[in-house]
Design a protein around this motif. Structure first.
Motif, PDB file in Angstrom:
ATOM      1  N   LYS A   2       0.832  -1.194   0.000  1.00  0.00           N
ATOM      2  CA  LYS A   2       0.000   0.000   0.000  1.00  0.00           C
ATOM      3  C   LYS A   2       0.876   1.257   0.000  1.00  0.00           C
ATOM      4  N   PRO A   3       0.377   2.333  -0.581  1.00  0.00           N
ATOM      5  CA  PRO A   3       1.078   3.613  -0.461  1.00  0.00           C
ATOM      6  C   PRO A   3       1.065   4.066   1.002  1.00  0.00           C
ATOM      7  N   LYS A   4       2.091   4.809   1.390  1.00  0.00           N
ATOM      8  CA  LYS A   4       2.183   5.319   2.756  1.00  0.00           C
ATOM      9  C   LYS A   4       1.695   6.753   2.808  1.00  0.00           C
ATOM     10  N   VAL A   5       1.014   7.082   3.905  1.00  0.00           N
ATOM     11  CA  VAL A   5       0.502   8.435   4.106  1.00  0.00           C
ATOM     12  C   VAL A   5       0.867   8.889   5.512  1.00  0.00           C
ATOM     13  N   TYR A   6       1.473  10.081   5.578  1.00  0.00           N
ATOM     14  CA  TYR A   6       1.791  10.705   6.860  1.00  0.00           C
ATOM     15  C   TYR A   6       0.545  11.425   7.367  1.00  0.00           C
ATOM     16  N   ILE A   7       0.161  11.124   8.583  1.00  0.00           N
ATOM     17  CA  ILE A   7      -1.002  11.744   9.201  1.00  0.00           C
ATOM     18  C   ILE A   7      -0.516  12.820  10.164  1.00  0.00           C
ATOM     19  N   GLU A   8      -0.877  14.070   9.876  1.00  0.00           N
ATOM     20  CA  GLU A   8      -0.483  15.153  10.766  1.00  0.00           C
ATOM     21  C   GLU A   8      -1.573  15.406  11.803  1.00  0.00           C
ATOM     22  N   THR A   9      -1.262  16.236  12.772  1.00  0.00           N
ATOM     23  CA  THR A   9      -2.165  16.465  13.890  1.00  0.00           C
ATOM     24  C   THR A   9      -3.516  17.024  13.450  1.00  0.00           C
ATOM     25  N   PHE A  46       1.329   6.540   8.921  1.00  0.00           N
ATOM     26  CA  PHE A  46       2.364   6.731   9.920  1.00  0.00           C
ATOM     27  C   PHE A  46       2.294   8.159  10.442  1.00  0.00           C
ATOM     28  N   ILE A  47       2.824   8.353  11.654  1.00  0.00           N
ATOM     29  CA  ILE A  47       2.844   9.656  12.303  1.00  0.00           C
ATOM     30  C   ILE A  47       4.244   9.903  12.835  1.00  0.00           C
ATOM     31  N   SER A  48       4.464  11.073  13.393  1.00  0.00           N
ATOM     32  CA  SER A  48       5.756  11.374  14.007  1.00  0.00           C
ATOM     33  C   SER A  48       5.572  11.612  15.501  1.00  0.00           C
ATOM     34  N   GLU A  49       6.668  11.698  16.187  1.00  0.00           N
ATOM     35  CA  GLU A  49       6.634  11.998  17.623  1.00  0.00           C
ATOM     36  C   GLU A  49       6.021  13.372  17.873  1.00  0.00           C
ATOM     37  N   PHE A  50       6.135  14.269  16.893  1.00  0.00           N
ATOM     38  CA  PHE A  50       5.563  15.603  17.027  1.00  0.00           C
ATOM     39  C   PHE A  50       4.035  15.558  17.000  1.00  0.00           C
ATOM     40  N   VAL A  51       3.486  14.681  16.201  1.00  0.00           N
ATOM     41  CA  VAL A  51       2.028  14.509  16.155  1.00  0.00           C
ATOM     42  C   VAL A  51       1.537  14.016  17.505  1.00  0.00           C
ATOM     43  N   ALA A  62     -10.619  16.434  24.641  1.00  0.00           N
ATOM     44  CA  ALA A  62     -10.279  16.524  23.212  1.00  0.00           C
ATOM     45  C   ALA A  62      -8.970  15.798  22.943  1.00  0.00           C
ATOM     46  N   ALA A  63      -8.001  15.974  23.827  1.00  0.00           N
ATOM     47  CA  ALA A  63      -6.717  15.292  23.665  1.00  0.00           C
ATOM     48  C   ALA A  63      -6.899  13.777  23.719  1.00  0.00           C
ATOM     49  N   SER A  64      -7.765  13.323  24.594  1.00  0.00           N
ATOM     50  CA  SER A  64      -8.041  11.890  24.700  1.00  0.00           C
ATOM     51  C   SER A  64      -8.646  11.347  23.411  1.00  0.00           C
ATOM     52  N   ARG A  65      -9.553  12.103  22.800  1.00  0.00           N
ATOM     53  CA  ARG A  65     -10.154  11.673  21.532  1.00  0.00           C
ATOM     54  C   ARG A  65      -9.109  11.641  20.416  1.00  0.00           C
ATOM     55  N   ARG A  66      -8.236  12.652  20.374  1.00  0.00           N
ATOM     56  CA  ARG A  66      -7.174  12.666  19.354  1.00  0.00           C
ATOM     57  C   ARG A  66      -6.236  11.487  19.535  1.00  0.00           C
ATOM     58  N   MET A  67      -5.857  11.216  20.781  1.00  0.00           N
ATOM     59  CA  MET A  67      -4.945  10.094  21.042  1.00  0.00           C
ATOM     60  C   MET A  67      -5.597   8.763  20.664  1.00  0.00           C
ATOM     61  N   ALA A  68      -6.870   8.629  20.907  1.00  0.00           N
ATOM     62  CA  ALA A  68      -7.576   7.396  20.510  1.00  0.00           C
ATOM     63  C   ALA A  68      -7.584   7.246  18.997  1.00  0.00           C
ATOM     64  N   ALA A  69      -7.724   8.366  18.284  1.00  0.00           N
ATOM     65  CA  ALA A  69      -7.772   8.309  16.819  1.00  0.00           C
ATOM     66  C   ALA A  69      -6.440   7.859  16.218  1.00  0.00           C
ATOM     67  N   ILE A  70      -5.337   8.255  16.858  1.00  0.00           N
ATOM     68  CA  ILE A  70      -4.017   7.889  16.300  1.00  0.00           C
ATOM     69  C   ILE A  70      -3.418   6.657  16.951  1.00  0.00           C
ATOM     70  N   GLU A  71      -4.124   6.075  17.895  1.00  0.00           N
ATOM     71  CA  GLU A  71      -3.634   4.872  18.566  1.00  0.00           C
ATOM     72  C   GLU A  71      -3.363   3.770  17.544  1.00  0.00           C
ATOM     73  N   GLY A  72      -2.210   3.160  17.659  1.00  0.00           N
ATOM     74  CA  GLY A  72      -1.861   2.049  16.777  1.00  0.00           C
ATOM     75  C   GLY A  72      -1.221   2.455  15.477  1.00  0.00           C
ATOM     76  N   ILE A  73      -1.170   3.757  15.193  1.00  0.00           N
ATOM     77  CA  ILE A  73      -0.492   4.209  13.971  1.00  0.00           C
ATOM     78  C   ILE A  73       1.001   4.315  14.293  1.00  0.00           C
ATOM     79  N   PRO A  74       1.836   3.634  13.526  1.00  0.00           N
ATOM     80  CA  PRO A  74       3.268   3.637  13.857  1.00  0.00           C
ATOM     81  C   PRO A  74       3.932   5.001  13.640  1.00  0.00           C
ATOM     82  N   GLU A  75       4.958   5.240  14.481  1.00  0.00           N
ATOM     83  CA  GLU A  75       5.761   6.459  14.349  1.00  0.00           C
ATOM     84  C   GLU A  75       6.902   6.215  13.385  1.00  0.00           C
TER      85      GLU A  75
END
Length: 75
Positions: A2-9, A46-51, A62-75
Motif C-alpha cells: 500500500k502507499p504510505k501516508v503521513y497523518i499530521e495532527t 504513519f505519524i511522528s513523535e511531534f504529532v 479533546a486530547a483523549s479523543r485525538r490520542m484514541a484516533a491515532i492509537e496504533g499508527i506507527p511512528e
C-alpha cells in the motif's frame, strides 16, 4: 504494498472535533471523516513523535479523543 501516508495532527483534530458552525471548518471535518472511513484502509499510515506530542495538548477530553484516533499508527 500500500502507499504510505503521513497523518499530521490536523487530521486527528478534524476527525475528533465537535461539529463546527464555520463552513470551512465543517467542510474540513466532513472531508476528513469521509476519507478516514472510506479511503484510510487503502494506505499504510504513519505519524511522528511531534504529532503525538501535539495531540496531547489542549482540553483533556479533546486530547483523549485525538490520542484514541491515532492509537496504533506507527511512528
Amino acid at each position: 504494498m500500500k502507499p504510505k501516508v503521513y497523518i499530521e495532527t490536523s487530521i486527528a483534530s478534524y476527525l475528533t472535533a465537535r461539529p463546527n458552525n464555520d463552513i470551512r471548518a465543517a467542510a474540513n471535518q466532513n472531508t476528513t471523516f469521509e476519507w478516514w472511513e472510506t479511503r484510510r484502509p487503502l494506505f499504510d499510515l504513519f505519524i511522528s513523535e511531534f504529532v503525538v506530542a501535539e495531540a496531547t495538548l489542549g482540553h483533556p477530553e479533546a486530547a483523549s479523543r485525538r490520542m484514541a484516533a491515532i492509537e496504533g499508527i506507527p511512528e
